[in-house]
Design a protein around this motif. Structure first.
Motif, PDB file in Angstrom:
ATOM      1  N   ARG A  26       0.800  -1.220   0.000  1.00 14.05           N
ATOM      2  CA  ARG A  26       0.000   0.000   0.000  1.00 14.05           C
ATOM      3  C   ARG A  26       0.836   1.275   0.000  1.00 14.05           C
ATOM      4  O   ARG A  26       1.140   1.800  -1.044  1.00 14.05           O
ATOM      5  N   LEU A  27       1.291   1.767   1.139  1.00 15.43           N
ATOM      6  CA  LEU A  27       1.970   3.070   1.174  1.00 15.43           C
ATOM      7  C   LEU A  27       3.482   2.989   1.044  1.00 15.43           C
ATOM      8  O   LEU A  27       4.117   4.015   0.835  1.00 15.43           O
ATOM      9  N   VAL A  86     -10.194  16.554   2.421  1.00 14.28           N
ATOM     10  CA  VAL A  86     -10.808  15.454   1.678  1.00 14.28           C
ATOM     11  C   VAL A  86     -10.390  14.106   2.264  1.00 14.28           C
ATOM     12  O   VAL A  86     -11.213  13.193   2.404  1.00 14.28           O
ATOM     13  N   VAL A  87      -9.107  13.975   2.600  1.00 12.31           N
ATOM     14  CA  VAL A  87      -8.635  12.736   3.220  1.00 12.31           C
ATOM     15  C   VAL A  87      -9.373  12.487   4.535  1.00 12.31           C
ATOM     16  O   VAL A  87      -9.828  11.358   4.812  1.00 12.31           O
ATOM     17  N   ALA A  88      -9.513  13.515   5.356  1.00 11.31           N
ATOM     18  CA  ALA A  88     -10.203  13.357   6.634  1.00 11.31           C
ATOM     19  C   ALA A  88     -11.662  12.958   6.444  1.00 11.31           C
ATOM     20  O   ALA A  88     -12.192  12.098   7.162  1.00 11.31           O
ATOM     21  N   SER A 102      -9.665   3.531   5.287  1.00 10.90           N
ATOM     22  CA  SER A 102      -8.578   3.601   6.264  1.00 10.90           C
ATOM     23  C   SER A 102      -7.705   4.800   5.937  1.00 10.90           C
ATOM     24  O   SER A 102      -7.704   5.295   4.800  1.00 10.90           O
ATOM     25  N   PRO A 103      -6.941   5.321   6.912  1.00 15.99           N
ATOM     26  CA  PRO A 103      -6.023   6.418   6.591  1.00 15.99           C
ATOM     27  C   PRO A 103      -5.070   6.079   5.454  1.00 15.99           C
ATOM     28  O   PRO A 103      -4.772   6.943   4.611  1.00 15.99           O
ATOM     29  N   ALA A 104      -4.606   4.838   5.400  1.00 16.38           N
ATOM     30  CA  ALA A 104      -3.694   4.449   4.319  1.00 16.38           C
ATOM     31  C   ALA A 104      -4.413   4.446   2.975  1.00 16.38           C
ATOM     32  O   ALA A 104      -3.872   4.926   1.963  1.00 16.38           O
ATOM     33  N   GLU A 105      -5.632   3.910   2.918  1.00 14.45           N
ATOM     34  CA  GLU A 105      -6.390   3.903   1.664  1.00 14.45           C
ATOM     35  C   GLU A 105      -6.663   5.324   1.177  1.00 14.45           C
ATOM     36  O   GLU A 105      -6.540   5.625  -0.014  1.00 14.45           O
ATOM     37  N   ALA A 106      -7.040   6.200   2.100  1.00 12.52           N
ATOM     38  CA  ALA A 106      -7.365   7.570   1.717  1.00 12.52           C
ATOM     39  C   ALA A 106      -6.139   8.305   1.200  1.00 12.52           C
ATOM     40  O   ALA A 106      -6.218   9.021   0.191  1.00 12.52           O
ATOM     41  N   PRO A 131       4.477  13.630  12.845  1.00 11.51           N
ATOM     42  CA  PRO A 131       5.351  12.467  12.744  1.00 11.51           C
ATOM     43  C   PRO A 131       4.830  11.373  11.827  1.00 11.51           C
ATOM     44  O   PRO A 131       5.585  10.451  11.488  1.00 11.51           O
ATOM     45  N   SER A 132       3.549  11.445  11.415  1.00 12.84           N
ATOM     46  CA  SER A 132       2.953  10.338  10.683  1.00 12.84           C
ATOM     47  C   SER A 132       1.853  10.835   9.762  1.00 12.84           C
ATOM     48  O   SER A 132       1.196  11.856  10.034  1.00 12.84           O
ATOM     49  N   HIS A 133       1.608  10.087   8.687  1.00 11.74           N
ATOM     50  CA  HIS A 133       0.508  10.407   7.777  1.00 11.74           C
ATOM     51  C   HIS A 133      -0.846  10.283   8.460  1.00 11.74           C
ATOM     52  O   HIS A 133      -1.833  10.870   8.001  1.00 11.74           O
ATOM     53  N   LEU A 134      -0.924   9.546   9.579  1.00 10.92           N
ATOM     54  CA  LEU A 134      -2.185   9.396  10.296  1.00 10.92           C
ATOM     55  C   LEU A 134      -2.750  10.734  10.755  1.00 10.92           C
ATOM     56  O   LEU A 134      -3.964  10.885  10.942  1.00 10.92           O
TER      57      LEU A 134
END
Length: 411
Positions: free
Chosen positions: A21-22, A336-338, A347-351, A385-388
């Motif tokens: 995925r990422l 948009v991601v949120a 999921s955050p990774a899918e978005a 610190p993270s894409h999350l």
């Protein structure tokens, strides 16, 4: 000159070589040469470079790819938004208001507005943007919009078939002839794409036969196809997009089982957009991406698309802003991601994948949306610190800096 970006806390590459995925690499570095990615991996193993920049343990992502926007326009539709928030349904009719304002505006006014919006997008991490016409609905204004858009991006879309203007209300066939004749001839030199709003539920949009006529004419003129489809109701838009080999069908709010099957079937023998050469070319064998625009549902109080249904069927999904003055006036891919995570159960990774690699697939671009070797060095650095954090801290301006083609583009 080579450039080393180092001390990256979390690097999102969208590169399968670094994991599913990422392709996340912790404690990472990136080497850039001639505006392209030359190496990615653990900072401890990074090769030497001519210069180095310490990114302070921040998260680094591929620049967002916003594959659907309408950023060349004039006027304001805030009262329309306010009316919707008190219960008035969205029908697409307000587009006529923007058409009137855009026709009346000078080229300088249109250019200044669009430049400001694209700069606003860049500040929020968007490094690739698609821009449509569609607010002229006459030959001169449509061509003018596309000339301005081409100054800002190579991803320009002729959308003369956005809605039928008032002067053609009693002569729809005449307007289709205009769009596929003189208007197409004037606009095709400034466009890469042809688009149509195929929506039987909107009285001023286009039915299946009209939309097919428009798309076929554009394809014959050398343009690639994309479609506005299934926004207000179930209809023929999705299946028409697959039929003509469109790169993307956008909105996909109301889907039948046949629509989902058609989208999935378009990828049965096509290359999934997770690999391949980074040459920026067009993949003629690619299927049709489902581009979802949740800021529109937010702004119109409409049902959100069923992203989980599409993902379960194996359909690549893109996320885009649809930045426009009526149905969704947001330029923020982070927003948009949120929304995709909260409202569409991605999921955050899918978005994040859909906002980067998915958008690139919707534009049939192999050189953006990821940080594989050979890609354009378009990077967004988060003050996190993270894409999350994109979904974890919605509405917070997390973008610390943006790099485009290996050079710092913001601040």
């Amino acid at each position: 000159m080579s450039l080393l970006l180092t001390n990256i806390g979390e690097l999102v590459t969208n590169d399968p070589e670094h994991g599913a995925r990422l392709g996340v690499v912790p404690g990472a570095a990136v080497v850039v040469e001639a505006g392209r990615i030359a190496w990615t991996g653990p900072a401890a193993a990074a090769p030497a470079a001519d210069t180095a920049v310490d990114l302070g343990r921040r998260c680094v992502l591929p620049g967002f790819v916003d594959s659907h926007s309408h950023t060349v326009f004039a006027g304001d539709r805030a009262p329309e938004f306010a009316a919707r928030m008190t219960g008035e349904p969205y029908t697409g009719g307000g587009i006529a208001t923007t058409v009137a304002a855009t026709r009346a505006a000078s080229e300088d006014v249109l250019r200044a507005r669009s430049q400001a919006l694209v700069r606003e997008m860049l500040r929020q991490g968007t490094t690739t943007v698609e821009i449509k016409s569609g607010y002229g609905q006459e030959v001169a204004t449509e061509a003018r919009m596309l000339r301005i858009a081409r100054e800002l991006t190579p991803e320009t879309t002729f959308l003369g078939a956005h809605t039928v203007p008032a002067e053609y209300a009693d002569d729809r066939a005449g307007y289709v002839d205009l769009v596929t004749g003189p208007m197409l001839a004037a606009c095709a030199p400034h466009a890469r794409w042809i688009d149509v709003f195929c929506e039987p539920a909107a009285p001023t949009a286009f039915d299946e036969d009209e939309a097919r006529t428009v798309l076929t004419a554009g394809i014959r003129a050398g343009l690639l196809a994309r479609v506005h489809g299934n926004q207000l109701s179930a209809g023929p838009g999705v299946r028409l997009a697959v039929e003509v080999g469109a790169a993307s069908v956008d909105h996909c709010t109301h889907l039948s089982d046949a629509d989902v099957d058609a989208l999935a079937g378009s990828w049965t023998s096509a290359r999934w957009p997770d690999g391949g050469a980074s040459d920026g070319g067009t993949d003629a064998d690619a299927g049709t991406v489902a581009t979802l625009l949740p800021a529109v549902e937010f702004s119109t109080r409409s049902p959100y698309p069923d992203a989980r249904r599409l993902l379960a069927a194996g359909v690549p999904v893109a996320l885009a802003t649809d930045c426009n003055p009526g149905s969704g006036y947001s330029s923020s891919m982070s927003f948009v991601v949120a929304l995709a995570v909260r409202e569409m159960r991605m999921s955050p990774a899918e978005a994040l994948w859909s906002a980067t690699a998915g958008g690139a697939a919707a534009l049939r671009r192999d050189d953006v949306g990821h940080l594989r070797v050979g890609a354009r060095a378009d990077l967004t650095v988060l003050d996190a610190p993270s894409h999350l954090y994109l979904a974890y801290r919605p509405g917070v301006p997390l973008v610390h800096e943006v790099w485009k083609d290996g050079a710092q583009a913001w601040p």
